[in-house]
Design a protein around this motif. Structure first.
Motif, PDB file in Angstrom:
ATOM      1  N   ALA A   1      26.590  -9.940  16.405  1.00  0.00           N
ATOM      2  CA  ALA A   1      27.776  -9.345  17.020  1.00  0.00           C
ATOM      3  C   ALA A   1      27.560  -7.869  17.308  1.00  0.00           C
ATOM      4  O   ALA A   1      28.066  -7.335  18.304  1.00  0.00           O
ATOM      5  CB  ALA A   1      28.980  -9.538  16.105  1.00  0.00           C
ATOM      6  N   GLY A   2      26.776  -7.198  16.455  1.00  0.00           N
ATOM      7  CA  GLY A   2      26.530  -5.775  16.661  1.00  0.00           C
ATOM      8  C   GLY A   2      25.849  -5.497  17.986  1.00  0.00           C
ATOM      9  O   GLY A   2      26.136  -4.485  18.647  1.00  0.00           O
ATOM     10  N   ALA A   3      24.953  -6.378  18.391  1.00  0.00           N
ATOM     11  CA  ALA A   3      24.257  -6.195  19.669  1.00  0.00           C
ATOM     12  C   ALA A   3      25.229  -6.312  20.836  1.00  0.00           C
ATOM     13  O   ALA A   3      25.089  -5.614  21.847  1.00  0.00           O
ATOM     14  CB  ALA A   3      23.146  -7.238  19.796  1.00  0.00           C
ATOM     15  N   ILE A   4      26.226  -7.186  20.702  1.00  0.00           N
ATOM     16  CA  ILE A   4      27.228  -7.343  21.762  1.00  0.00           C
ATOM     17  C   ILE A   4      28.133  -6.116  21.811  1.00  0.00           C
ATOM     18  O   ILE A   4      28.439  -5.593  22.887  1.00  0.00           O
ATOM     19  CB  ILE A   4      28.058  -8.621  21.532  1.00  0.00           C
TER      20      ILE A   4
ATOM     21  N   LEU B   1      36.955 -17.854  23.489  1.00  0.00           N
ATOM     22  CA  LEU B   1      36.096 -16.667  23.532  1.00  0.00           C
ATOM     23  C   LEU B   1      36.310 -15.794  22.301  1.00  0.00           C
ATOM     24  O   LEU B   1      37.318 -15.088  22.190  1.00  0.00           O
ATOM     25  CB  LEU B   1      36.371 -15.860  24.804  1.00  0.00           C
ATOM     26  N   THR B   2      35.382 -15.856  21.380  1.00  0.00           N
ATOM     27  CA  THR B   2      35.356 -14.960  20.227  1.00  0.00           C
ATOM     28  C   THR B   2      33.960 -14.351  20.162  1.00  0.00           C
ATOM     29  O   THR B   2      32.993 -14.925  20.664  1.00  0.00           O
ATOM     30  CB  THR B   2      35.636 -15.700  18.911  1.00  0.00           C
ATOM     31  N   PHE B   3      33.860 -13.191  19.531  1.00  0.00           N
ATOM     32  CA  PHE B   3      32.550 -12.544  19.457  1.00  0.00           C
ATOM     33  C   PHE B   3      31.600 -13.355  18.572  1.00  0.00           C
ATOM     34  O   PHE B   3      30.384 -13.347  18.795  1.00  0.00           O
ATOM     35  CB  PHE B   3      32.705 -11.116  18.940  1.00  0.00           C
ATOM     36  N   ARG B   4      32.143 -14.067  17.607  1.00  0.00           N
ATOM     37  CA  ARG B   4      31.291 -14.911  16.766  1.00  0.00           C
ATOM     38  C   ARG B   4      30.697 -16.046  17.595  1.00  0.00           C
ATOM     39  O   ARG B   4      29.486 -16.314  17.532  1.00  0.00           O
ATOM     40  CB  ARG B   4      32.090 -15.477  15.597  1.00  0.00           C
TER      41      ARG B   4
ATOM     42  N   VAL C   1      29.819  -3.940  24.800  1.00  0.00           N
ATOM     43  CA  VAL C   1      31.240  -4.177  25.057  1.00  0.00           C
ATOM     44  C   VAL C   1      32.034  -3.813  23.805  1.00  0.00           C
ATOM     45  O   VAL C   1      31.740  -4.310  22.711  1.00  0.00           O
ATOM     46  CB  VAL C   1      31.506  -5.660  25.423  1.00  0.00           C
ATOM     47  N   ALA C   2      33.055  -2.982  23.961  1.00  0.00           N
ATOM     48  CA  ALA C   2      33.777  -2.449  22.797  1.00  0.00           C
ATOM     49  C   ALA C   2      34.622  -3.492  22.085  1.00  0.00           C
ATOM     50  O   ALA C   2      34.703  -3.504  20.849  1.00  0.00           O
ATOM     51  CB  ALA C   2      34.657  -1.278  23.226  1.00  0.00           C
ATOM     52  N   ASN C   3      35.266  -4.377  22.836  1.00  0.00           N
ATOM     53  CA  ASN C   3      36.175  -5.344  22.232  1.00  0.00           C
ATOM     54  C   ASN C   3      36.434  -6.489  23.201  1.00  0.00           C
ATOM     55  O   ASN C   3      35.944  -6.494  24.340  1.00  0.00           O
ATOM     56  CB  ASN C   3      37.502  -4.670  21.833  1.00  0.00           C
ATOM     57  N   LYS C   4      37.225  -7.463  22.761  1.00  0.00           N
ATOM     58  CA  LYS C   4      37.491  -8.641  23.591  1.00  0.00           C
ATOM     59  C   LYS C   4      38.267  -8.276  24.852  1.00  0.00           C
ATOM     60  O   LYS C   4      38.019  -8.838  25.932  1.00  0.00           O
ATOM     61  CB  LYS C   4      38.261  -9.690  22.788  1.00  0.00           C
ATOM     62  N   SER C   5      39.191  -7.329  24.732  1.00  0.00           N
ATOM     63  CA  SER C   5      39.973  -6.931  25.903  1.00  0.00           C
ATOM     64  C   SER C   5      39.070  -6.385  27.001  1.00  0.00           C
ATOM     65  O   SER C   5      39.225  -6.726  28.188  1.00  0.00           O
ATOM     66  CB  SER C   5      40.998  -5.866  25.493  1.00  0.00           C
ATOM     67  N   GLU C   6      38.110  -5.551  26.629  1.00  0.00           N
ATOM     68  CA  GLU C   6      37.175  -5.020  27.621  1.00  0.00           C
ATOM     69  C   GLU C   6      36.316  -6.128  28.216  1.00  0.00           C
ATOM     70  O   GLU C   6      36.026  -6.130  29.416  1.00  0.00           O
ATOM     71  CB  GLU C   6      36.282  -3.964  26.973  1.00  0.00           C
ATOM     72  N   LEU C   7      35.937  -7.088  27.380  1.00  0.00           N
ATOM     73  CA  LEU C   7      35.116  -8.196  27.855  1.00  0.00           C
ATOM     74  C   LEU C   7      35.886  -9.066  28.839  1.00  0.00           C
ATOM     75  O   LEU C   7      35.353  -9.491  29.868  1.00  0.00           O
ATOM     76  CB  LEU C   7      34.627  -9.022  26.674  1.00  0.00           C
ATOM     77  N   LEU C   8      37.155  -9.348  28.537  1.00  0.00           N
ATOM     78  CA  LEU C   8      37.981 -10.134  29.448  1.00  0.00           C
ATOM     79  C   LEU C   8      38.152  -9.426  30.790  1.00  0.00           C
ATOM     80  O   LEU C   8      38.113 -10.051  31.853  1.00  0.00           O
ATOM     81  CB  LEU C   8      39.347 -10.402  28.815  1.00  0.00           C
ATOM     82  N   SER C   9      38.349  -8.111  30.735  1.00  0.00           N
ATOM     83  CA  SER C   9      38.491  -7.338  31.970  1.00  0.00           C
ATOM     84  C   SER C   9      37.210  -7.392  32.789  1.00  0.00           C
ATOM     85  O   SER C   9      37.248  -7.548  34.011  1.00  0.00           O
ATOM     86  CB  SER C   9      38.846  -5.879  31.645  1.00  0.00           C
ATOM     87  N   ALA C  10      36.069  -7.257  32.113  1.00  0.00           N
ATOM     88  CA  ALA C  10      34.786  -7.293  32.811  1.00  0.00           C
ATOM     89  C   ALA C  10      34.543  -8.662  33.429  1.00  0.00           C
ATOM     90  O   ALA C  10      34.041  -8.776  34.558  1.00  0.00           O
ATOM     91  CB  ALA C  10      33.662  -6.937  31.848  1.00  0.00           C
ATOM     92  N   ALA C  11      34.894  -9.726  32.707  1.00  0.00           N
ATOM     93  CA  ALA C  11      34.718 -11.078  33.224  1.00  0.00           C
ATOM     94  C   ALA C  11      35.625 -11.312  34.432  1.00  0.00           C
ATOM     95  O   ALA C  11      35.206 -11.899  35.446  1.00  0.00           O
ATOM     96  CB  ALA C  11      35.025 -12.098  32.131  1.00  0.00           C
ATOM     97  N   THR C  12      36.862 -10.844  34.342  1.00  0.00           N
ATOM     98  CA  THR C  12      37.798 -10.983  35.455  1.00  0.00           C
ATOM     99  C   THR C  12      37.310 -10.216  36.673  1.00  0.00           C
ATOM    100  O   THR C  12      37.338 -10.720  37.805  1.00  0.00           O
ATOM    101  CB  THR C  12      39.190 -10.477  35.047  1.00  0.00           C
ATOM    102  N   ASP C  13      36.839  -8.989  36.451  1.00  0.00           N
ATOM    103  CA  ASP C  13      36.343  -8.168  37.555  1.00  0.00           C
ATOM    104  C   ASP C  13      35.156  -8.834  38.245  1.00  0.00           C
ATOM    105  O   ASP C  13      35.010  -8.755  39.468  1.00  0.00           O
ATOM    106  CB  ASP C  13      35.936  -6.782  37.047  1.00  0.00           C
ATOM    107  N   ALA C  14      34.287  -9.474  37.466  1.00  0.00           N
ATOM    108  CA  ALA C  14      33.118 -10.141  38.046  1.00  0.00           C
ATOM    109  C   ALA C  14      33.536 -11.286  38.958  1.00  0.00           C
ATOM    110  O   ALA C  14      32.974 -11.474  40.044  1.00  0.00           O
ATOM    111  CB  ALA C  14      32.210 -10.662  36.934  1.00  0.00           C
ATOM    112  N   ILE C  15      34.538 -12.060  38.535  1.00  0.00           N
ATOM    113  CA  ILE C  15      35.032 -13.171  39.357  1.00  0.00           C
ATOM    114  C   ILE C  15      35.699 -12.635  40.623  1.00  0.00           C
ATOM    115  O   ILE C  15      35.493 -13.151  41.727  1.00  0.00           O
ATOM    116  CB  ILE C  15      36.022 -14.038  38.561  1.00  0.00           C
ATOM    117  N   LEU C  16      36.497 -11.579  40.471  1.00  0.00           N
ATOM    118  CA  LEU C  16      37.207 -11.024  41.624  1.00  0.00           C
ATOM    119  C   LEU C  16      36.250 -10.423  42.639  1.00  0.00           C
ATOM    120  O   LEU C  16      36.466 -10.533  43.853  1.00  0.00           O
ATOM    121  CB  LEU C  16      38.211  -9.960  41.159  1.00  0.00           C
TER     122      LEU C  16
END
Length: 218
Positions: free
Chosen positions: A44-47, A31-34, A51-66
């Protein structure tokens, strides 16, 4: 709350869904923004607008699964039944999305872990566990669930290509059987069980043992 959507039709939900697919396919390193930009056919600017950064994206993905894993349709609404449903939902979610286990184990204060701990703690209280013992009982359940589910997912990832779970367990059982029975009598007795056991059944047996201990302690 309305979904925030950019001019190109890109939404946070769509980004998170794509991130989950990439994590399922290749883990955290994939998982990279590229790579995500290429998958979504956007810049990448649209993303970053969502989402501010990869850490926020990982948290959001984890929350969705949970959120999906903790949506229990268990008919047994008793505290014990709810704890079992939470445990099994998380086991299946981490088995299907192994990266989730790694995310939950990184920080005890992560939103996802806190949500799980709260859900378990409420049911522990409903079991009638004294207030002074609830933290320890809920901690034991949380640690067992995340540790066992994470280890099960990790074991699944180390299979050699073309090697089935039955092959792996059979080989391990053969090792146990080959040990000196005088030194390893227990392993000899349970080698056959180890070779053909069901992971979910084994996991839930552990949950039931902890719940039995909690009930006995009361």
């Amino acid at each position: 709350m309305a979904t925030r959507t950019g001019q190109d039709g890109l939404s946070r939900e769509r980004i998170v869904d794509a991130a989950i697919a990439m994590l399922d396919e290749g883990g955290d390193g994939a998982l990279t923004f590229r790579a995500l930009s290429t998958r979504l056919k956007t810049g990448a600017g649209a993303i970053y607008w969502h989402v501010a950064n990869k850490s926020e994206l990982l948290s959001a993905a984890t929350d969705a699964i949970l959120a999906e894993a903790l949506r229990s349709d268990e008919a047994d609404t008793s505290p014990r039944g709810q704890i079992r449903a939470i445990a099994l939902g998380l086991f299946d979610a981490i088995d299907e999305h192994p990266w989730v286990g790694g995310q939950l184990s990184r920080l005890a204060s992560q939103a996802g872990t806190l949500q799980i701990f709260e859900r378990i703690g409420q049911q522990v209280e409903a079991l009638g566990v004294p207030a002074g013992e609830q933290f320890y009982a809920a901690s034991a359940l949380l640690n067992y669930i995340l540790g066992s589910a994470g280890q099960n997912a990790a074991n699944a990832r180390v299979h050699e290509p073309g090697t089935s779970r039955a092959d792996l367990l059979g080989a391990e059982a053969a090792v146990w059987t080959s040990l000196d029975p005088a030194t390893f009598p227990f392993l000899h007795r349970v080698a056959r069980q180890m070779g053909d056991h069901d992971d979910r059944e084994q996991f839930m047996a552990g949950i039931d043992l902890i719940l039995a201990g909690i009930s006995a302690g009361r």
